[in-house]
Design a protein around this motif. Structure first.
Motif, PDB file in Angstrom:
ATOM      1  N   UNK A 183      10.027  10.587  23.579  1.00 21.73           N
ATOM      2  CA  UNK A 183      10.052  11.531  22.453  1.00 21.73           C
ATOM      3  C   UNK A 183      10.350  10.818  21.137  1.00 21.73           C
ATOM      4  N   UNK A 184       9.655  11.258  20.107  1.00 20.16           N
ATOM      5  CA  UNK A 184       9.865  10.818  18.733  1.00 20.16           C
ATOM      6  C   UNK A 184      10.118  12.060  17.897  1.00 20.16           C
ATOM      7  N   UNK A 185      11.050  11.990  16.966  1.00 20.33           N
ATOM      8  CA  UNK A 185      11.232  13.084  16.013  1.00 20.33           C
ATOM      9  C   UNK A 185      10.249  12.909  14.863  1.00 20.33           C
ATOM     10  N   UNK A 186       9.687  14.023  14.401  1.00 22.44           N
ATOM     11  CA  UNK A 186       8.699  13.977  13.326  1.00 22.44           C
ATOM     12  C   UNK A 186       9.181  14.767  12.113  1.00 22.44           C
ATOM     13  N   UNK A 187       8.993  14.176  10.930  1.00 19.60           N
ATOM     14  CA  UNK A 187       9.179  14.852   9.655  1.00 19.60           C
ATOM     15  C   UNK A 187       7.851  14.749   8.919  1.00 19.60           C
ATOM     16  N   UNK A 188       7.272  15.890   8.545  1.00 20.83           N
ATOM     17  CA  UNK A 188       5.976  15.904   7.872  1.00 20.83           C
ATOM     18  C   UNK A 188       6.168  16.091   6.375  1.00 20.83           C
ATOM     19  N   UNK A 189       5.275  15.482   5.591  1.00 22.97           N
ATOM     20  CA  UNK A 189       5.339  15.537   4.136  1.00 22.97           C
ATOM     21  C   UNK A 189       3.971  15.927   3.590  1.00 22.97           C
ATOM     22  N   UNK A 190       3.975  16.796   2.597  1.00 24.02           N
ATOM     23  CA  UNK A 190       2.735  17.114   1.881  1.00 24.02           C
ATOM     24  C   UNK A 190       3.107  17.529   0.475  1.00 24.02           C
ATOM     25  N   UNK A 195       0.791  -1.227   0.000  1.00 21.94           N
ATOM     26  CA  UNK A 195       0.000   0.000   0.000  1.00 21.94           C
ATOM     27  C   UNK A 195       0.817   1.267   0.000  1.00 21.94           C
ATOM     28  N   UNK A 196       2.135   1.134   0.156  1.00 20.38           N
ATOM     29  CA  UNK A 196       3.049   2.278   0.127  1.00 20.38           C
ATOM     30  C   UNK A 196       2.592   3.408   1.042  1.00 20.38           C
ATOM     31  N   UNK A 197       2.199   2.984   2.248  1.00 17.18           N
ATOM     32  CA  UNK A 197       1.834   3.926   3.295  1.00 17.18           C
ATOM     33  C   UNK A 197       0.344   4.011   3.554  1.00 17.18           C
ATOM     34  N   UNK A 198      -0.467   3.937   2.511  1.00 14.83           N
ATOM     35  CA  UNK A 198      -1.912   4.070   2.697  1.00 14.83           C
ATOM     36  C   UNK A 198      -2.446   2.903   3.521  1.00 14.83           C
ATOM     37  N   UNK A 199      -3.418   3.189   4.364  1.00 13.03           N
ATOM     38  CA  UNK A 199      -4.032   2.159   5.187  1.00 13.03           C
ATOM     39  C   UNK A 199      -4.855   1.212   4.326  1.00 13.03           C
ATOM     40  N   UNK A 200      -5.041  -0.004   4.833  1.00  9.80           N
ATOM     41  CA  UNK A 200      -5.734  -1.033   4.059  1.00  9.80           C
ATOM     42  C   UNK A 200      -7.140  -0.610   3.664  1.00  9.80           C
ATOM     43  N   UNK A 201      -7.796   0.191   4.508  1.00 11.91           N
ATOM     44  CA  UNK A 201      -9.159   0.608   4.176  1.00 11.91           C
ATOM     45  C   UNK A 201      -9.221   1.975   3.506  1.00 11.91           C
ATOM     46  N   UNK A 202      -8.072   2.558   3.140  1.00 13.72           N
ATOM     47  CA  UNK A 202      -8.062   3.881   2.493  1.00 13.72           C
ATOM     48  C   UNK A 202      -8.895   3.917   1.211  1.00 13.72           C
ATOM     49  N   UNK A 203      -8.860   2.860   0.363  1.00 13.23           N
ATOM     50  CA  UNK A 203      -9.694   2.919  -0.844  1.00 13.23           C
ATOM     51  C   UNK A 203     -11.194   3.021  -0.539  1.00 13.23           C
ATOM     52  N   UNK A 204     -11.614   2.606   0.673  1.00 17.51           N
ATOM     53  CA  UNK A 204     -13.021   2.738   1.048  1.00 17.51           C
ATOM     54  C   UNK A 204     -13.284   4.045   1.788  1.00 17.51           C
ATOM     55  N   UNK A 205     -12.389   4.411   2.696  1.00 16.82           N
ATOM     56  CA  UNK A 205     -12.612   5.610   3.498  1.00 16.82           C
ATOM     57  C   UNK A 205     -12.246   6.891   2.767  1.00 16.82           C
ATOM     58  N   UNK A 206     -11.327   6.792   1.808  1.00 13.07           N
ATOM     59  CA  UNK A 206     -10.831   7.988   1.139  1.00 13.07           C
ATOM     60  C   UNK A 206      -9.826   8.765   1.952  1.00 13.07           C
ATOM     61  N   UNK A 207      -9.371   8.210   3.090  1.00 14.50           N
ATOM     62  CA  UNK A 207      -8.377   8.897   3.933  1.00 14.50           C
ATOM     63  C   UNK A 207      -7.013   8.789   3.268  1.00 14.50           C
ATOM     64  N   UNK A 208      -6.435   9.917   2.898  1.00 17.26           N
ATOM     65  CA  UNK A 208      -5.170   9.933   2.186  1.00 17.26           C
ATOM     66  C   UNK A 208      -3.985  10.307   3.040  1.00 17.26           C
ATOM     67  N   UNK A 209      -4.148  10.375   4.355  1.00 17.35           N
ATOM     68  CA  UNK A 209      -3.044  10.737   5.243  1.00 17.35           C
ATOM     69  C   UNK A 209      -2.754   9.562   6.169  1.00 17.35           C
ATOM     70  N   UNK A 211       9.678   9.461  12.809  1.00 17.86           N
ATOM     71  CA  UNK A 211       8.388   9.111  12.211  1.00 17.86           C
ATOM     72  C   UNK A 211       8.007  10.141  11.151  1.00 17.86           C
ATOM     73  N   UNK A 212       7.485   9.636  10.046  1.00 20.14           N
ATOM     74  CA  UNK A 212       6.962  10.494   9.000  1.00 20.14           C
ATOM     75  C   UNK A 212       5.457  10.648   9.130  1.00 20.14           C
ATOM     76  N   UNK A 213       4.960  11.830   8.842  1.00 21.69           N
ATOM     77  CA  UNK A 213       3.522  12.080   8.760  1.00 21.69           C
ATOM     78  C   UNK A 213       3.233  12.521   7.330  1.00 21.69           C
ATOM     79  N   UNK A 214       2.538  11.667   6.594  1.00 20.99           N
ATOM     80  CA  UNK A 214       2.157  11.978   5.217  1.00 20.99           C
ATOM     81  C   UNK A 214       0.793  12.647   5.238  1.00 20.99           C
ATOM     82  N   UNK A 215       0.741  13.887   4.791  1.00 24.23           N
ATOM     83  CA  UNK A 215      -0.498  14.672   4.827  1.00 24.23           C
ATOM     84  C   UNK A 215      -1.125  14.728   3.437  1.00 24.23           C
ATOM     85  N   UNK A 216      -2.417  14.924   3.404  1.00 21.79           N
ATOM     86  CA  UNK A 216      -3.153  15.091   2.148  1.00 21.79           C
ATOM     87  C   UNK A 216      -3.643  16.527   2.088  1.00 21.79           C
TER      88      UNK A 216
END
Length: 584
Positions: free
Chosen positions: A426-433, A352-366, A376-381
Motif C-alpha cells: 500500500x501507498x498513500x496518495x495525495x492528489x493535486x490539481x 523539470x519540477x515534476x514534468x516528464x522529460x518528453x512533456x514539452x513534446x507530448x504535451x502531457x501535463x500530469x 505519493x503525489x499525483x499532479x493532475x492537469x
C-alpha cells in the motif's frame, strides 16, 4: 513504482511529535513511466526539526486594526486547530503515538502579473473584480516574501518533519506571458530579475492614468480608491519596478498547470489572432466611457472573444501608446513545461519540477512523484485547452490516474463495487490539481484531442472513492479556503478535499500539510495556513521589497472588490482531518 512495505511504512517513517525522525528516503533518480504519466522519486534530505508554531497562523494572523474604512493590518489572534471527525473518530492520546509520514507546502494562485500588459482589461473591474487590483504591481515582491517564509519554517509545525516538497497548484502566471513565466520561475528557483516591461525607465500602466476608476498612488488626484482611504505613496513606481532578488525555495518543488497559465486572462481561449497580436503591440487600452461600454466588453470576453477588438475600437477613451515588448508574447502549455527544464530554474530540483522529460513534446501535463517513502503525489492537469475558466480531465489522464492508484494499492474496488486484492504494497496518495471538484464540469472538447471524452470532478470523486489509500485532493482556483469531506461507501473509502485561498487576493495564504499515522487505526492530515514573512504593517516610506510585500497584503485586504467569503471559516483554516487508515 517504488514499493514501500507495510512494516517500514508504519515504523520507519519517524518518531513522535517534535522528536527525531529516522528516514529511509530514496535518492534522486530519473522519472519512470507509469501508464500515461511519470514518477519522480523523492530527494533525500535531513530529518526532523523541533515542531514550532512560530511564523504560522497558529501563532498570529494578519488582521485589520480597526472596524471601518481603509484598514492597516496588525498581528491578531491565532487560528485554533479544529479537529474534524466527519470521516473518522478522534482517539484519545493520539498525539503521543503519532508518526510523521510526510510534510509538504501547497502554494496556489500566485498570479505573477505583468501589470503593464496591453492585453489587460482593467476597466471591467467593477464587473469582474480580478480584472484590476490595487496590488497588481507587487505580485513578485509578495511571492518572494512567501518563499522566505517557507524557507524559514523549514518543517511542519506539528510534527517538526522537514518539508519533503512544495507543490504549486496552478495559476502561477496571470496572463501566460513569457515574462511572467520567467519571474515566477526565478522567484521559486532563486535569482535576480526586474519586474518591469515596456519602457524600463518609466511606468506605463493604468495607475498613473488619472482615471477615477483606478488607484493612482503617486497622484494627489482624488480617485475612487482614495475616496475609500487609499494612501498617496511617493516613489511607488520606481520601487515596485526596481531589480530584486529571490533566495529561491530550499525544498524540491513541483508545478501544476492552471487556466491562467493557458488562456487569455484565464478566461478567453488562446490563439485568437486579434487578441494574440495585442500582447506585443504598442496600444494600452484606455477606459470605457460608460458602464454600458464596460458591460459589452465584459460579455464579449466571456462569450465572444473575437468581438473584443472591434468593441475596443468603439470605446469613448482612446488607447494609450506604450512601449511594445516581445517578452509579453503568450506561451503555450508545451513551452510552460519546457521552461521548467531550463538550467536557470533548477533551484533545489527536481529537473523539470515534476514534468516528464518528453512533456514539452507530448504535451502531457500530469505526472506522479514520491513526496516521501510510502506517500505519493499525483499532479493532475485539469485545464481544458479549449479555454475558459473551469476545467475537466481528459480520458487518457483519467485512466492513468486509475492505473496509478491501482498499482499502489493492496486492495481497491472496481467500478461495480467488487473488492480487488492485488498483493501490492500500500501507498498513500495525495492528489493535486488547479481546479476543485465543483469547478471541473467544463466538458467541451480539447482542441488537441477533439474526439477524447472529458471527465468531470464528480466522476473523479467517484473514482477516488474506490481506493482506500487516497488521503486528499488538494487544489486552488477559487481563491477561497474550503475543506470538504468526501465520505465513501465504507469508512476507509473517504478522503478530504483541501482548497486553499490564492496568494494575490486577501488573505494571501499558503498551506502546510503534514501526513501522520496515529497508530490507532486512523491517519491525520494536519493542515496549517501560513502567510508571507512580510510584517503586518510598515511605514509607507518603507519601499524595500519586504516593505512592498507588506503593502501587497494591506492593499489586497482593502481592495474595493475583495470577497470576504474567500476567508472561509474556522473549519477551513487550521484543521486536523481524521481518516480511517487503509493499513488497519
Amino acid at each position: 513504482m517504488t514499493k514501500v512495505n507495510r512494516r517500514r511504512f508504519l515504523t520507519g517513517a519517524g518518531a513522535g511529535l517534535g522528536g527525531a525522525l529516522t528516514l529511509n528516503v530514496l535518492g534522486a533518480a530519473a522519472p519512470s513511466r507509469i501508464g500515461g504519466g511519470f514518477w519522480t522519486p523523492a530527494t533525500a534530505h535531513a530529518d526532523a526539526l523541533a515542531g514550532s508554531t512560530a511564523g504560522t497562523t497558529l501563532e498570529a494572523v494578519a488582521t485589520p486594526a480597526g472596524p471601518h474604512g481603509y484598514q492597516r493590518l496588525t498581528a491578531g489572534p491565532a487560528y485554533p486547530v479544529v479537529v474534524r471527525t466527519e470521516l473518522a473518530p478522534a482517539q484519545a492520546a493520539r498525539a503521543d503515538r503519532r508518526r510523521a509520514l510526510a510534510s509538504l507546502v501547497q502554494m496556489t494562485d500566485m498570479h505573477i502579473l505583468d501589470a503593464q500588459s496591453p492585453v489587460r482589461v482593467e476597466f471591467v473591474h467593477p464587473l469582474i473584480g480580478s480584472a484590476s487590483r490595487p496590488q497588481d504591481l507587487l505580485t513578485t515582491q509578495g511571492l518572494t516574501s512567501l518563499v522566505g517564509r517557507i524557507n524559514a519554517l523549514a518543517g511542519g509545525p506539528h510534527s517538526g518533519r522537514r518539508f519533503d516538497a512544495v507543490v504549486t497548484t496552478g495559476d502561477n502566471t496571470d496572463n501566460h506571458e513569457h515574462v511572467e513565466l520567467d519571474w515566477y520561475l526565478t522567484a521559486l528557483s532563486g535569482g535576480r530579475f526586474t519586474p518591469n516591461t515596456g519602457d524600463l525607465h518609466r511606468y506605463e500602466g493604468t495607475q498613473d492614468s488619472g482615471f477615477d476608476l483606478y488607484w493612482n498612488p503617486e497622484s494627489r488626484h482624488t480617485d475612487s480608491f482614495k475616496r475609500a482611504g487609499f494612501p498617496v505613496i511617493d516613489g511607488y513606481f520606481d520601487a515596485a519596478l526596481a531589480p530584486m532578488s529571490s533566495p529561491g525555495l530550499t525544498v524540491p518543488w513541483f508545478a501544476v498547470f492552471g487556466n491562467h497559465d493557458d488562456s487569455v486572462l484565464g478566461t478567453a481561449p488562446s490563439g485568437i489572432p486579434p487578441i494574440t497580436d495585442l500582447y506585443t503591440s504598442n496600444l494600452k487600452l484606455g477606459a470605457p466611457g460608460s458602464a454600458e461600454e464596460a458591460e459589452r466588453l465584459q460579455r464579449a470576453l466571456r462569450a465572444d472573444p473575437a468581438a473584443v477588438p472591434g468593441l475596443i475600437g468603439q470605446m469613448t477613451n482612446p488607447a494609450r501608446i506604450v512601449t511594445p515588448d516581445e517578452r509579453r508574447a503568450p506561451f503555450t502549455p508545451r513551452e510552460f513545461m519546457a521552461a521548467h527544464f531550463d538550467p536557470r530554474y533548477l533551484g533545489p530540483g527536481p529537473h523539470g519540477h515534476g514534468f516528464a522529460a518528453d512533456a514539452p513534446e507530448t504535451g502531457i501535463g500530469y505526472y506522479g512523484f514520491e513526496i516521501a517513502p510510502g506517500v505519493v503525489g499525483i499532479s493532475m492537469d485539469s485545464t481544458n485547452r479549449g479555454g475558459f475558466v473551469d476545467g475537466s480531465f481528459g480520458d487518457a489522464q483519467f485512466r492513468w490516474i486509475e492505473q496509478t492508484l491501482a498499482a499502489g494499492s493492496s486492495r481497491y474496488f472496481d467500478a461495480g463495487g467488487r473488492e480487488v486484492r492485488t498483493g501490492a504494497d500500500d501507498t498513500l496518495f495525495v492528489l493535486f490539481s488547479h481546479h476543485t471538484s465543483d469547478t471541473t464540469g467544463l466538458l467541451i472538447p480539447d482542441p488537441e484531442n477533439p474526439a477524447e471524452p472529458r471527465h468531470s470532478g464528480a466522476e473523479l470523486v467517484a473514482l477516488l472513492h474506490r481506493f482506500p489509500n487516497v488521503c486528499a485532493w488538494v487544489n486552488g482556483h477559487t481563491h477561497a479556503n474550503k475543506v470538504t469531506p468526501h465520505p465513501g461507501p465504507t469508512a476507509q473509502q473517504g478522503f478530504w478535499e483541501v482548497n486553499t485561498a490564492s496568494h494575490i487576493d486577501f488573505p494571501q495564504y499558503a498551506r502546510v500539510i503534514e501526513v501522520v499515522d496515529n497508530a490507532d487505526g486512523t491517519l491525520s492530515l494536519l493542515a496549517t495556513l501560513i502567510e508571507s514573512d512580510a510584517p503586518c504593517q510598515v511605514p509607507y516610506d518603507d519601499l524595500s521589497p519586504l516593505g512592498l510585500a507588506s503593502l501587497y497584503r494591506e492593499l489586497s485586504y482593502n481592495d474595493v472588490n475583495r470577497d470576504p467569503d474567500n476567508m472561509g471559516g474556522p473549519a477551513d483554516h487550521n484543521v486536523e482531518l481524521l481518516l480511517a487508515s487503509p493499513f488497519a
